[in-house]
Write a protein that holds these residues in place. Structure first.
Motif, PDB file in Angstrom:
ATOM      1  N   ALA A 173       1.506  -6.569  -2.805  1.00 21.44           N
ATOM      2  CA  ALA A 173       2.866  -6.494  -2.268  1.00 21.44           C
ATOM      3  C   ALA A 173       3.220  -5.069  -1.878  1.00 21.44           C
ATOM      4  CB  ALA A 173       3.860  -7.030  -3.295  1.00 21.44           C
ATOM      5  N   VAL A 174       2.871  -4.120  -2.748  1.00 23.80           N
ATOM      6  CA  VAL A 174       3.144  -2.707  -2.444  1.00 23.80           C
ATOM      7  C   VAL A 174       2.375  -2.277  -1.209  1.00 23.80           C
ATOM      8  CG1 VAL A 174       2.854  -0.337  -3.276  1.00 23.80           C
ATOM      9  CG2 VAL A 174       3.730  -2.101  -4.823  1.00 23.80           C
ATOM     10  N   GLY A 175       1.116  -2.711  -1.108  1.00 24.89           N
ATOM     11  CA  GLY A 175       0.304  -2.347   0.058  1.00 24.89           C
ATOM     12  C   GLY A 175       0.888  -2.867   1.356  1.00 24.89           C
ATOM     13  N   GLU A 176       1.362  -4.121   1.333  1.00 22.04           N
ATOM     14  CA  GLU A 176       1.964  -4.700   2.538  1.00 22.04           C
ATOM     15  C   GLU A 176       3.224  -3.934   2.937  1.00 22.04           C
ATOM     16  OE1 GLU A 176       1.144  -7.130   4.548  1.00 22.04           O
ATOM     17  OE2 GLU A 176      -0.562  -8.056   3.553  1.00 22.04           O
ATOM     18  N   ALA A 177       4.041  -3.619   1.953  1.00 21.24           N
ATOM     19  CA  ALA A 177       5.284  -2.905   2.246  1.00 21.24           C
ATOM     20  C   ALA A 177       5.006  -1.516   2.796  1.00 21.24           C
ATOM     21  CB  ALA A 177       6.133  -2.816   0.971  1.00 21.24           C
ATOM     22  N   LEU A 178       4.061  -0.793   2.187  1.00 15.84           N
ATOM     23  CA  LEU A 178       3.746   0.556   2.653  1.00 15.84           C
ATOM     24  C   LEU A 178       3.113   0.541   4.040  1.00 15.84           C
ATOM     25  CD1 LEU A 178       2.384   2.143  -0.652  1.00 15.84           C
ATOM     26  CD2 LEU A 178       4.628   2.461   0.406  1.00 15.84           C
ATOM     27  N   GLU A 179       2.331  -0.503   4.313  1.00 13.12           N
ATOM     28  CA  GLU A 179       1.719  -0.624   5.639  1.00 13.12           C
ATOM     29  C   GLU A 179       2.791  -0.763   6.709  1.00 13.12           C
ATOM     30  OE1 GLU A 179      -1.250  -0.585   8.390  1.00 13.12           O
ATOM     31  OE2 GLU A 179      -1.481  -0.309   6.220  1.00 13.12           O
ATOM     32  N   SER A 180       3.831  -1.518   6.402  1.00 13.85           N
ATOM     33  CA  SER A 180       4.912  -1.678   7.376  1.00 13.85           C
ATOM     34  C   SER A 180       5.670  -0.363   7.583  1.00 13.85           C
ATOM     35  CB  SER A 180       5.873  -2.779   6.919  1.00 13.85           C
ATOM     36  OG  SER A 180       6.586  -2.392   5.752  1.00 13.85           O
ATOM     37  N   VAL A 181       5.817   0.413   6.518  1.00 15.02           N
ATOM     38  CA  VAL A 181       6.478   1.718   6.651  1.00 15.02           C
ATOM     39  C   VAL A 181       5.624   2.655   7.496  1.00 15.02           C
ATOM     40  CG1 VAL A 181       7.313   3.740   5.397  1.00 15.02           C
ATOM     41  CG2 VAL A 181       7.715   1.448   4.464  1.00 15.02           C
ATOM     42  N   ASP A 182       4.307   2.607   7.276  1.00 18.64           N
ATOM     43  CA  ASP A 182       3.409   3.436   8.091  1.00 18.64           C
ATOM     44  C   ASP A 182       3.517   3.075   9.572  1.00 18.64           C
ATOM     45  OD1 ASP A 182       2.417   4.992   6.088  1.00 18.64           O
ATOM     46  OD2 ASP A 182       0.634   3.766   5.725  1.00 18.64           O
TER      47      ASP A 182
END
Length: 206
Positions: A173-182
């Motif tokens: 979940a954290v990875g998906e969220a950070l990917e969207s921020v990137d």
């Protein structure tokens, strides 16, 4: 078999590996019929108790897991609807749509981890319950100790599997969220580099 239109009223019976000890049933020496019958009756009662405990544990665990799977499917369909709206917004370049896509991906990962963790916790609990029933009805000091050890191992294995599944869900979940921020950071020009640095740090911490 269940008749057409019918339903299962009782769950299928489940048991751990079972065997009857002929020496214990007959005694070391020749016993009279009443004594032998009593031993057979006790063995049957103990077997029935273990079967009831095993079947009940499996039925409870199966019911909860099935309910969780249904809830997970419903959440997944809701997220698909959100994605169907966010996708076109992302394609036309609407600022912030990346975060919406990332949020649905993060939600899917978190729900999947929660369901997998619940399944592992319940499997461990059901296994421990079966071994506890075997310990209580064993009539043997050796089997009592062995069953308690096996039950403790089953419980610990289920707990470890559940924690690992929850951790995988959280990390995903954290990875998906950070990917969207990137992805959003690419629109920010020079300031985006700072944002990507922060998300990179967050990934290491997660």
């Amino acid at each position: 078999p269940v008749p057409e239109g019918g339903v299962h009223v009782l769950p299928p019976l489940t048991l751990l590996e079972e065997k009857l000890d002929g020496a214990r049933l007959s005694g070391r020496e020749k016993a009279h019929a009443v004594g032998a019958s009593a031993r057979v009756l006790l063995a049957i009662n103990a077997l029935a108790f273990r079967a009831l405990a095993s079947t009940s544990a499996d039925a409870v665990a199966g019911t909860i897991v099935a309910a969780a799977a249904v809830a997970s499917t419903a959440i997944g369909r809701s997220l698909t609807v959100v994605d169907s709206v966010a996708g076109p917004l992302l394609r036309i370049g609407l600022p912030g749509s990346e975060l919406l896509v990332g949020a649905t991906g993060a939600s899917r990962a978190a729900v999947a981890g929660a369901v997998e963790g619940l399944r592992a916790f319940l499997a461990g609990g059901a296994g421990a319950t079966k071994h506890l029933a075997a310990a209580l009805s064993s009539g043997s000091a050796d089997r009592l100790v062995q069953s308690l050890q096996d039950g403790t191992h089953e419980l610990a294995t289920g707990f470890e599997g559940g924690v690992a599944a929850l951790a995988r869900g959280f990390t995903g979940a954290v990875g998906e969220a950070l990917e969207s921020v990137d992805t959003l950071a690419h629109r920010l020009g020079p300031a985006g580099g700072l944002v990507r640095g922060v998300t990179g740090t967050a990934r290491h911490l997660a």
